[in-house]
Write a protein that holds these residues in place. Structure first.
Motif, short mmCIF file in Angstrom:
data_model
loop_
_atom_site.label_atom_id
_atom_site.label_comp_id
_atom_site.label_asym_id
_atom_site.label_seq_id
_atom_site.Cartn_x
_atom_site.Cartn_y
_atom_site.Cartn_z
N MET A 1 78.51 24.50 91.27
CA MET A 1 79.86 24.04 90.93
C MET A 1 80.26 24.52 89.54
SD MET A 1 82.44 22.39 92.07
CE MET A 1 83.93 21.58 91.53
N ASP A 2 79.26 24.61 88.63
CA ASP A 2 79.54 25.07 87.28
C ASP A 2 80.10 26.48 87.27
OD1 ASP A 2 78.76 22.67 86.27
OD2 ASP A 2 76.72 23.30 85.76
N SER A 3 79.53 27.35 88.14
CA SER A 3 80.01 28.72 88.20
C SER A 3 81.44 28.78 88.71
CB SER A 3 79.09 29.57 89.09
OG SER A 3 79.08 29.06 90.42
N LYS A 4 81.78 27.87 89.65
CA LYS A 4 83.15 27.84 90.17
C LYS A 4 84.11 27.39 89.08
CE LYS A 4 85.95 26.07 93.98
NZ LYS A 4 85.96 25.28 95.23
N LEU A 5 83.71 26.38 88.29
CA LEU A 5 84.56 25.93 87.20
C LEU A 5 84.75 27.03 86.17
CD1 LEU A 5 83.25 22.28 86.68
CD2 LEU A 5 85.43 22.99 87.67
N GLY A 6 83.71 27.84 85.98
CA GLY A 6 83.84 28.98 85.07
C GLY A 6 84.85 29.99 85.58
N LEU A 7 84.86 30.22 86.89
CA LEU A 7 85.83 31.14 87.49
C LEU A 7 87.25 30.58 87.37
CD1 LEU A 7 83.88 32.18 90.71
CD2 LEU A 7 84.36 33.63 88.73
N ILE A 8 87.37 29.26 87.48
CA ILE A 8 88.68 28.62 87.35
C ILE A 8 89.21 28.80 85.93
CG2 ILE A 8 89.85 26.37 87.31
CD1 ILE A 8 88.05 25.61 89.72
N GLN A 9 88.33 28.65 84.94
CA GLN A 9 88.72 28.89 83.56
C GLN A 9 89.16 30.34 83.36
OE1 GLN A 9 88.98 26.79 80.89
NE2 GLN A 9 88.57 25.07 82.25
N GLN A 10 88.38 31.27 83.92
CA GLN A 10 88.71 32.70 83.81
C GLN A 10 90.04 33.02 84.47
OE1 GLN A 10 85.50 35.09 85.32
NE2 GLN A 10 83.96 34.02 84.11
N ALA A 269 79.37 34.97 94.19
CA ALA A 269 77.92 35.14 94.00
C ALA A 269 77.61 36.50 93.38
CB ALA A 269 77.20 34.99 95.33
N PHE A 270 78.38 37.53 93.72
CA PHE A 270 78.18 38.85 93.11
C PHE A 270 78.49 38.79 91.62
CE2 PHE A 270 79.98 42.82 91.56
CZ PHE A 270 79.00 43.74 91.91
N LEU A 271 79.57 38.11 91.25
CA LEU A 271 79.93 38.00 89.84
C LEU A 271 78.84 37.26 89.06
CD1 LEU A 271 83.68 37.00 90.25
CD2 LEU A 271 82.74 39.28 89.90
N LYS A 272 78.27 36.23 89.68
CA LYS A 272 77.19 35.49 89.03
C LYS A 272 75.95 36.35 88.87
CE LYS A 272 74.57 31.18 89.41
NZ LYS A 272 74.33 29.95 90.24
N THR A 274 75.75 39.72 88.68
CA THR A 274 75.91 40.89 87.82
C THR A 274 76.46 40.58 86.43
OG1 THR A 274 78.13 41.33 88.68
CG2 THR A 274 76.27 42.33 89.86
N GLY A 275 77.09 39.40 86.27
CA GLY A 275 77.63 39.04 84.96
C GLY A 275 79.02 39.55 84.69
N TYR A 276 79.64 40.23 85.64
CA TYR A 276 81.00 40.74 85.46
C TYR A 276 82.02 39.66 85.78
CZ TYR A 276 79.40 45.60 85.06
OH TYR A 276 78.80 46.76 84.64
N ASP A 277 83.18 39.74 85.14
CA ASP A 277 84.34 38.97 85.56
C ASP A 277 85.03 39.73 86.68
OD1 ASP A 277 83.81 37.08 83.65
OD2 ASP A 277 85.22 37.91 82.18
N ARG A 278 85.79 39.00 87.47
CA ARG A 278 86.43 39.64 88.63
C ARG A 278 87.38 40.76 88.20
NH1 ARG A 278 87.02 35.55 91.45
NH2 ARG A 278 85.64 35.99 93.19
N HIS A 279 88.17 40.53 87.17
CA HIS A 279 89.13 41.55 86.76
C HIS A 279 88.44 42.78 86.18
CE1 HIS A 279 88.43 39.81 82.75
NE2 HIS A 279 88.92 40.93 82.28
N GLU A 280 87.17 42.64 85.75
CA GLU A 280 86.45 43.78 85.20
C GLU A 280 85.88 44.68 86.29
OE1 GLU A 280 84.61 41.98 81.06
OE2 GLU A 280 83.62 41.44 82.96
N ILE A 281 85.60 44.11 87.46
CA ILE A 281 84.92 44.87 88.50
C ILE A 281 85.87 45.45 89.55
CG2 ILE A 281 84.46 43.05 90.20
CD1 ILE A 281 81.83 45.49 88.82
N LEU A 282 87.00 44.75 89.80
CA LEU A 282 87.93 45.26 90.82
C LEU A 282 88.54 46.58 90.37
CD1 LEU A 282 89.81 42.02 91.98
CD2 LEU A 282 87.84 43.14 93.01
N GLY A 283 88.57 47.53 91.29
CA GLY A 283 89.13 48.85 90.98
C GLY A 283 88.09 49.86 90.53
N TYR A 319 72.03 47.58 87.56
CA TYR A 319 72.17 47.08 86.19
C TYR A 319 73.33 46.09 86.11
CZ TYR A 319 68.97 50.73 84.64
OH TYR A 319 67.85 51.53 84.46
N ARG A 320 73.08 45.00 85.39
CA ARG A 320 74.11 44.00 85.16
C ARG A 320 75.04 44.46 84.03
NH1 ARG A 320 69.27 41.09 85.83
NH2 ARG A 320 69.30 39.69 87.65
N LYS A 321 76.05 43.64 83.78
CA LYS A 321 76.99 43.94 82.70
C LYS A 321 76.29 44.02 81.35
CE LYS A 321 81.11 42.11 80.38
NZ LYS A 321 82.10 40.99 80.35
#
Length: 391
Positions: A1-10, A269-272, A274-283, A319-321
C-alpha cells in the motif's frame, strides 16, 4: 500500500508545482481527481467541498476508487455510461445517486472530463465534478436535507418524477432515519439537473483545469483539456490503462509500430523493481535497463524474437535507475489484437533473487504466463469493444 501511496503522491508532484493542492483547495466546488495510470484508478485529490458533502475524511478517500460512494440505488446503466466515457476518454454528464459515509443517498449531477498531457496526448487525470441537484420545497412534508450534508434544516425536493413500477406491490425502497421519524427520503424518485446546474458543473471544471494548467507550467509538463495530436508520440487508452493496472506482476508493454519501439505502459510492480517513476520510463526503449555487463548475445536473442513475432524467455543482467544490477528472468511475448495482428509486446520481469526465494503458490514461469494471458485478454477485449462501437 505504501508504494501505491507513493505513486499517488507522484501523480501530482511530477506534473504540477508543490502549491497546486492549496490552489485547488481554495476552489468552492465539490470534485475529485483520479489517475487511470495507477492500479485501481484511484482518487488522488478530493476537494474540501467534496469531503464536506460526502462526510469522508481525506485519508479515507485518497487511494480509493469512486465505487465507495455507490450503493443499492445507484443506477447500473448510468455507471456503464461513465465507464464507456472513460474508455473513449471523453466528457460525460449524468444524474446519479451517490451515498454519503453515513449511508445517506442523494441525487447529484456528475460531470467528468479528461485532462491530457500536452507533450504526448495521454490522459493524465480525470476530473469529476459533483453538483447536488437542488430540490424545490414540497408542501405536504418530506425530507429536511441540506445538500452539503451539514444538517437537515431546509426542506428540498426536486424537479423529479416517480419511476413507474408495473408490479402492483410497489417497493417502499430505502428509508432514511432522521431526527424526526416522519422525515423520509423517497429515493425511487428520478431527478433531472437543471440547465443552471449543468452550466455550474461545466464552469467548475473549467476553473479546475485553469488551476492545473497554470501549475503545470512551472514543471514544464503542461496539461490541457483537449488532446494534442503529436506525431510519433505514444500513449494507450485510459481503459486499457485501468485494465492493465489490475495485474500485479512486474511488466511493460512495448509498441513495435512506433519509432524506437517505446514502452507505452509500465506496471506499478515494474516501477518498484527498477526505481523509475512512470513519467521517466514511458516513451523510452526497453534498452534503458541495459548496462555495461548486459550480454549482447541475449540482446540479439530478444531482437530476433521481436522480428519473428515469437515468445522467448531469457536470463539477462538488467540495471535499475540507481545503476544497481539484478538478474532479470525476462519473458517476452507478442500481444495480438482482435484481428490477429501484433499490437504490442509484453515483457514480464521476475528478479532472480526473489524467484529463488519463492516456494509457494504458482511457479515464476506460470506467473509470467498468467500475466501474459491477462494482458492479451485486456488488449483483445478493448480492440473488440472499439470495433463494435464503430460499427
Amino acid at each position: 500500500m505504501d508504494s501505491k501511496l507513493g505513486l499517488i503522491q507522484q501523480s501530482f508532484n511530477t506534473r504540477y508545482s508543490q502549491w497546486v493542492r492549496e490552489a485547488l483547495d481554495e476552489l468552492p466546488d465539490n470534485f475529485t481527481i483520479t489517475d487511470p495510470s495507477i492500479s485501481g484508478h484511484p482518487i488522488v485529490f478530493a476537494s474540501r467541498g467534496f469531503l464536506k458533502m460526502s462526510g469522508y475524511s481525506l485519508e479515507e478517500v485518497i487511494g480509493q476508487n469512486g465505487k465507495i460512494f455507490q450503493g443499492p440505488k445507484t443506477n447500473r446503466r448510468t455507471l456503464m455510461e461513465i465507464s464507456e466515457a472513460i474508455r473513449q476518454e471523453k466528457d460525460v454528464q449524468v444524474n446519479l445517486v451517490n451515498y454519503r459515509k453515513d449511508g445517506t443517498p442523494f441525487w447529484m449531477l456528475f460531470h467528468m472530463s479528461p485532462v491530457f498531457g500536452k507533450e504526448d496526448g495521454r490522459v493524465i487525470h480525470f476530473v469529476a465534478v459533483q453538483v447536488p441537484i437542488t430540490r424545490k420545497p414540497r408542501r405536504n412534508g418530506g425530507v429536511s436535507l441540506n445538500e452539503d450534508g451539514s444538517g437537515f434544516n431546509e426542506i428540498m425536493f426536486g424537479s423529479c418524477r416517480k419511476e413507474v413500477d408495473t408490479n402492483p406491490v410497489l417497493e417502499v425502497g430505502r428509508v432514511l432515519s432522521l431526527d424526526s421519524a416522519t422525515n423520509v427520503l423517497e429515493i425511487e424518485e428520478t431527478c433531472e439537473a437543471s440547465d443552471f446546474e449543468k452550466r455550474m458543473a461545466a464552469n467548475a471544471f473549467n476553473c479546475i483545469l485553469s488551476v492545473l494548467t497554470n501549475y503545470s507550467e512551472s514543471t514544464g509538463r503542461l496539461v490541457c483539456g483537449t488532446r494534442c495530436s503529436v506525431p510519433g508520440v505514444c500513449y494507450i487508452s485510459s481503459s486499457l490503462n485501468i485494465s492493465l493496472g489490475r495485474i500485479k506482476q512486474s511488466f511493460v508493454l512495448i509498441d513495435p509500430h512506433l519509432p524506437g519501439m517505446p514502452i507505452v505502459y509500465a506496471s506499478d510492480a515494474f516501477l518498484k523493481l527498477t526505481g523509475y517513476d512512470r513519467h521517466e520510463i514511458l516513451g523510452l526503449n526497453f534498452a534503458v535497463l541495459n548496462g555495461a555487463d548486459t550480454d549482447t548475445s541475449t540482446l540479439h536473442q530478444i531482437k530476433e524474437s521481436i522480428q519473428t513475432e515469437q515468445a522467448c524467455t531469457v536470463r539477462i543482467l538488467s540495471y535499475r535507475k540507481d545503476k544497481s544490477s539484478f538478474w532479470n528472468c525476462l519473458h517476452l511475448s507478442p500481444v495480438r489484437n482482435a484481428s490477429g495482428k501484433v499490437a504490442y509486446f509484453v515483457g514480464v520481469q521476475i528478479e532472480e533473487e526473489w524467484k529463488n526465494k519463492e516456494r509457494h503458490g504458482l511457479s515464476p514461469e506460470m506467473r509470467q504466463l498468467s500475466t501474459v494471458g491477462a494482458v492479451k485478454v485486456a488488449v483483445r477485449s478493448l480492440s473488440m469493444a472499439a470495433g463494435s462501437s464503430k460499427s
